[in-house]
Structures are given as C-alpha cells and as structure tokens.
Enzyme design. Sequence first.
Site, mmCIF file in Angstrom:
data_model
loop_
_atom_site.group_PDB
_atom_site.id
_atom_site.type_symbol
_atom_site.label_atom_id
_atom_site.label_comp_id
_atom_site.label_asym_id
_atom_site.label_seq_id
_atom_site.Cartn_x
_atom_site.Cartn_y
_atom_site.Cartn_z
ATOM 1 N N ARG A 147 1.037 -1.147 0.210
ATOM 2 C CA ARG A 147 -0.167 0.354 0.135
ATOM 3 C C ARG A 147 0.862 0.905 -0.021
ATOM 4 O O ARG A 147 0.533 2.524 -0.667
ATOM 5 C CB ARG A 147 -1.272 -0.036 0.765
ATOM 6 C CG ARG A 147 -2.352 1.598 1.338
ATOM 7 C CD ARG A 147 -3.232 1.411 0.132
ATOM 8 N NE ARG A 147 -2.284 1.911 -1.289
ATOM 9 C CZ ARG A 147 -3.161 1.609 -1.995
ATOM 10 N NH1 ARG A 147 -3.746 1.074 -2.128
ATOM 11 N NH2 ARG A 147 -3.061 2.222 -2.916
ATOM 12 N N LYS A 177 3.203 25.570 -3.947
ATOM 13 C CA LYS A 177 1.646 25.016 -3.618
ATOM 14 C C LYS A 177 2.079 23.672 -3.799
ATOM 15 O O LYS A 177 1.793 23.016 -4.581
ATOM 16 C CB LYS A 177 0.632 25.046 -4.110
ATOM 17 C CG LYS A 177 0.464 27.349 -3.671
ATOM 18 C CD LYS A 177 -0.881 27.732 -5.005
ATOM 19 C CE LYS A 177 -1.653 28.988 -4.673
ATOM 20 N NZ LYS A 177 -2.247 29.445 -5.715
ATOM 21 N N LYS A 217 5.916 41.206 -3.732
ATOM 22 C CA LYS A 217 4.198 41.582 -3.032
ATOM 23 C C LYS A 217 3.796 42.458 -2.679
ATOM 24 O O LYS A 217 4.705 43.362 -2.323
ATOM 25 C CB LYS A 217 3.444 40.346 -2.825
ATOM 26 C CG LYS A 217 3.733 38.861 -3.262
ATOM 27 C CD LYS A 217 3.140 37.251 -3.072
ATOM 28 C CE LYS A 217 3.542 36.225 -3.710
ATOM 29 N NZ LYS A 217 2.451 35.224 -3.761
ATOM 30 N N GLU A 252 5.455 40.584 -8.567
ATOM 31 C CA GLU A 252 4.193 40.390 -8.540
ATOM 32 C C GLU A 252 3.067 41.230 -8.827
ATOM 33 O O GLU A 252 2.928 42.486 -8.223
ATOM 34 C CB GLU A 252 3.113 39.803 -7.218
ATOM 35 C CG GLU A 252 1.623 38.787 -7.812
ATOM 36 C CD GLU A 252 1.168 38.237 -6.762
ATOM 37 O OE1 GLU A 252 1.568 37.107 -6.625
ATOM 38 O OE2 GLU A 252 0.343 39.320 -5.782
ATOM 39 N N ASP A 307 -0.486 38.846 -12.086
ATOM 40 C CA ASP A 307 -1.348 37.461 -11.750
ATOM 41 C C ASP A 307 -2.602 38.082 -11.975
ATOM 42 O O ASP A 307 -3.647 39.239 -11.609
ATOM 43 C CB ASP A 307 -0.838 37.837 -10.412
ATOM 44 C CG ASP A 307 -1.858 36.995 -8.951
ATOM 45 O OD1 ASP A 307 -2.052 35.463 -9.561
ATOM 46 O OD2 ASP A 307 -2.426 37.175 -7.977
#
Length: 309
Positions: free
Chosen positions: A125, A160, A192, A226, A247
């Site tokens: 597994r 992410k 940012k 950004e 963005d």
Amino acid sequence: MTRNTKDILRSCCQQIRWEALDLKPIKELIALAIDEDTLCSGLINKPKVTGDLSSCLVPEDHEITATFHARQPLTLCGIELAQLTAAFSPQLSLTALADDGANLAAGDPIATLSGSTRSALTAERTLLNFLQHLSGIATNTRTYVDALGGSRTRILDTRKTTPGYRYLEKYAVACGGGWNHRMGLFDRVMLKDNHLAAFGDDLLGATAKAVAQSRRTNPRVLVEMEVDRLEQIFAALKAGVDIILLDNFSVSDLRKAKELIGDQTVTEISGNVTLDTLQDLTPLGFDFISTGALVHKSVWVDIGLDWNE
C-alpha cells in the site's frame, strides 16, 4: 530580447532530475509512512498490539514475485523512489520495467517486486501510495504540456505543494514535462504588495527601494515582482526587476501588458490557469505560465500490484 533577458530565461527555471534529490529525507518519509501503517505512529495512545496483523499470518519463509501494472494511461513517476526497496524492507527487491517520465498505456508493466511475501504485503500500500500520487502529478502535468503544443511558453509549478513532499512533487512535475521554479523562499526574491508596503506608500519609490536593497544584499539572486494591475508594470520596469508576474489578468489586459513590457524583462502569467484557459493564454507569447494546479488539482492514477503465477 536583450542578452540579459536571455540569461534570466536560462537561469530562472529547471527540470529536477532524480540525481539532484537528497535521499535522506525521502527515506525518512518512507519510514514515516511504514510506521503509520504498522506502529500507529501518529497517535499518542497506541494499541497494545502493533505490526501488520494480516501479513504475519503468512508463513515466514513464503516468497512471491509480483508485477506493478498501469491500470490506465499515465505518465510514470515514482519508480526511482520504489527502487529504494531497502527503505521499505531489506527482504524485497524491485526491478524497474519502465522509467520515470515514460508514457504508459493501460496494462503496461511498471516493475517487478520479489522477496518475502510478508514484507511485500506490508509494503504494497505504501509503495502504491507513492507511485499513484506522484504519477498522478506527472500525468496531470503532461496534459498541460501537451495543451501548450509547440509554443515556446513553458509551464511552471509553484510552491503550492504538500508539506514534506515539495521536491518529490516538483520532480513529478518535471517527469511530466513541466518546469520547476521557486524551490523555496531562498532562491528568488518575490515582491508582493505586502512586501512593498513595508517600504512606503509610494509604489515607484517602494519598488525602487526594495529592488535596490535586494541587489545590495544578494546581487546574484533574481528579483521577481507580482503585479495585479497594469499601472504597477511601470514601477516594476523602472526598478529593473528581472521577472514580472502578472497575476489574475484578463486576456485583454494581458495583451496590453505585453505591449507595455515588450522584451524588457522576463514575463510570467499566473492565476486562474486551467486547461480551459490555457488555450487563450498560450498564443499571447509570454515566457512562462505558472500554476499550482499541476500538483493540487492532480488525481491519483490507477496502478495495481498483481501476483505472478
């Protein structure tokens, strides 16, 4: 495109190879996964009896040979990890029948596992979890790469990622033909709104100060900014950033942004990037399109372990 911009393009992304990965944390991750299954390692109150209570019923000297098969079309990732069989059990050996990055059809063999039946059943597994998860990312990435067609635009991953799986998941993206960037917080300055706010209310001045500070502190590190509005682009260009990340721009605003930027710096589109929107974004001619969906929208693929007769 300036020579400097070409240099930035070459240096700002990569495709991670297995040889570049540190095996120590990967082996620790495998051990953690095995302990979750056999020792109830994640809970304070553990049962009185631990171990694989099913596999221990099998005679200790019984051995098997079994083959992993793709149960659906997929792009393979995880076979290099699976070959770390000693991390799963020293009583197992694995022979790869396909390489990471290979495009497989349903029914194609992936690898042969042989050795102690008890150990194979215990490790099955966990081995499948790694293979199915990483191959799911590679397969999903391959669909994005194919959607780009012959475009010079590259698809990038993001930060992410699943905690603890960062480099394995980025490796899976590379196996699917995608490109890796922003390995962590240490390899690029990403400015940012919240960063720039610390340098003052004036956008032009704040951007100039932040970029100048980065050049003094880490002159060899790329600076990316950004932007989410067209008016921010001038500040980014005037400050001399290396990369502008656009963005959540509409397609019409992206066209305007392309005219404003030209070849002055490297460009990256991000936000609301899906297979559906990719067909509108690709023809715009930006250098990169980045999306966390390569990882967090991936679905585990179907892989099975079949005993050989």
